[in-house]
Structure formats: structure tokens, C-alpha cells
Design an enzyme around this catalytic site. Structure first.
Site, PDB file in Angstrom:
ATOM      1  CD  GLU A  44      46.179  36.387  39.845  1.00 52.14           C
ATOM      2  OE1 GLU A  44      44.984  36.758  39.775  1.00 52.14           O
ATOM      3  OE2 GLU A  44      47.146  37.108  39.546  1.00 52.14           O
ATOM      4  N   PRO A  87      36.553  30.729  44.415  1.00 49.92           N
ATOM      5  CG  PRO A  87      35.088  32.533  44.455  1.00 49.92           C
ATOM      6  CD  PRO A  87      35.221  31.131  43.936  1.00 49.92           C
ATOM      7  CG  ASN A  88      36.925  32.227  49.964  1.00 49.82           C
ATOM      8  OD1 ASN A  88      37.637  33.211  50.188  1.00 49.82           O
ATOM      9  ND2 ASN A  88      35.611  32.301  49.829  1.00 49.82           N
ATOM     10  NE  ARG A  89      44.514  29.404  46.238  1.00 48.52           N
ATOM     11  CZ  ARG A  89      44.478  30.598  45.643  1.00 48.52           C
ATOM     12  NH1 ARG A  89      43.305  31.104  45.253  1.00 48.52           N
ATOM     13  NH2 ARG A  89      45.568  31.270  45.414  1.00 48.52           N
ATOM     14  CG  LEU A  90      36.322  26.656  49.732  1.00 52.43           C
ATOM     15  CD1 LEU A  90      35.047  27.092  50.442  1.00 52.43           C
ATOM     16  CD2 LEU A  90      36.950  25.466  50.453  1.00 52.43           C
TER      17      LEU A  90
END
Length: 221
Positions: free
Chosen positions: A8, A188-191
Site C-alpha cells: 500500500e 509515500p515511498n516509506r518515508l
């Protein structure tokens, strides 16, 4: 079973230092209210982690019943496995997994029994069936079948047909007094955005004063 394909992208919101409340309890109240407004199922459900005398961790879901400036309160049988763990090691952790909002709140601190007066006040507010249930179940003990519980419930119904159901001596609340409270917001982008409030007595170059007795720091995702 390989589930590595499940992914996700978290895009709902962000969390900045400027938008944080100075006090972590105020920030929790804000997020909890938003979880209610979003109609999350049981937003007061929280995972409680304990450790037993052998160092084995335990985890279960309990319900937050109220929170004040002193901590987060839940109720249980004082003979349960979680209560036994707390007696031996009062250091615990709580997790509120508000996944629909892409949020988590992680709390680490010390669990301590609340007063009998506080427990009685909450117990008398419970539905009659829940009051009886507190008398029926010797929580975490091995039983032969559900029939035993039903027989015990019938016995309690007969016993307390008149008058109010008294508070069991083996049942009551714990307050988790936090030392650290982390607010986690998916990005977003696991940040992800992570902010940690710590109850400290000194400052260092990585923290800043957040409120009375609290420091705050941004953590790497």
C-alpha cells in the site's frame, strides 16, 4: 505462503513539527477524535505488550477506557496472565493501530494499579452482563469447556438477583504512565513521519522542549 506482493502506498496525510501539539496527551486527543470522526471500528482498541518472568513477551488487545494527564487506563482480572506479567515487570508498551488513517500511536511506560475507588466508579458504569462476566471468568485459567462458563453465569445471576453487583476484589484497572509516546504517520515511498515525545529531565542537541516535562524529536522512518 508468499505475501510480499501486498503493498500500500500511504498518501492520506503528513505530520510536521509545526502541526504537533505541545503536549503528547493533547496530540493523542486530537488523533483519537479524528479516528472517531472517521468511524474507525473500536478506535480505543490497543495492543498491550508485556514480558513474563522468563523474558517471553506477551501481546493481546485490550480496550482503553479513559485517558488523563497521568496515563492510559484499561481494566482486567488481576489474576490474568497480563496482570501476572505486570506484577513481575511493570514496563509495558501500547499500540493503537489506526490503519485506515495510516497512523500508529506507540506508548512505552510503566503500568500501575489504579485506586479501588477509580475501579469501582468504572465498574458501576458497565452493563449488568459485563459486571456479571467479571465474576464468572478466572481469566487465562484452563477450562474444560464453554458450558462451565454458562453454568457459572447462571450461578452469578441467581446470587445477585437483588441489589447491585459488587466490585470483585480480583478485578480492576491499570494506568500506563508513559515515558515515551510516538506518533507515526504513513507517507509515500516509506518515508514516514515519526515524532517521539520523551519524558526527560535534560536536553541534548537532538531534542527540543515540547511541553512541561516533555521533549520531542523527529525519528528516521
Amino acid at each position: 505462503m508468499d505475501v510480499s506482493y501486498l503493498r500500500e502506498e500511504y498518501t492520506q496525510s503528513g505530520l510536521s513539527r509545526e502541526n504537533l501539539q505541545h503536549d503528547p496527551f493533547d496530540q493523542f486527543a486530537l488523533w483519537f477524535r479524528q479516528a472517531q470522526e472517521a468511524r474507525l471500528p473500536e478506535p480505543n482498541a490497543m495492543s498491550l505488550a508485556t514480558v513474563d518472568s522468563d523474558g517471553m513477551p506477551g501481546l493481546r488487545t485490550v480496550l482503553l477506557k479513559y485517558v488523563d494527564k497521568n496515563g492510559f487506563v484499561f481494566f482486567t482480572n488481576y489474576a490474568s496472565s497480563k496482570a501476572e506479567d505486570i506484577t513481575k515487570n511493570p514496563q509495558v508498551a501500547l499500540l493503537f493501530p489506526w490503519l485506515q488513517l495510516e497512523r500508529q500511536v506507540i506508548i512505552r511506560g510503566r503500568a500501575e494499579k489504579i485506586s479501588k475507588t477509580e475501579s469501582f466508579r468504572y465498574f458501576t458504569s458497565r452493563p449488568h452482563g459485563s459486571q456479571l462476566g467479571a465474576w464468572v471468568s478466572h481469566q487465562s485459567s484452563v477450562i474444560t469447556g464453554r458450558k462451565l462458563l454458562e453454568m457459572k453465569l447462571d450461578e452469578m445471576k441467581r446470587k445477585f438477583t437483588e441489589g447491585k453487583v459488587p466490585l470483585p476484589s480480583f478485578w480492576g484497572g491499570y494506568r500506563v504512565v508513559p515515558e515515551k509516546i510516538e506518533f507515526w504517520q504513513g507517507r509515500p515511498n516509506r518515508l514516514h513521519d515519526r515524532f517521539l515525545y520523551s519524558r526527560q529531565t535534560h536536553q541534548n542537541n537532538k531534542t527540543e522542549t515540547s511541553g512541561p516535562g516533555w521533549h520531542i524529536a523527529r525519528l528516521a522512518p
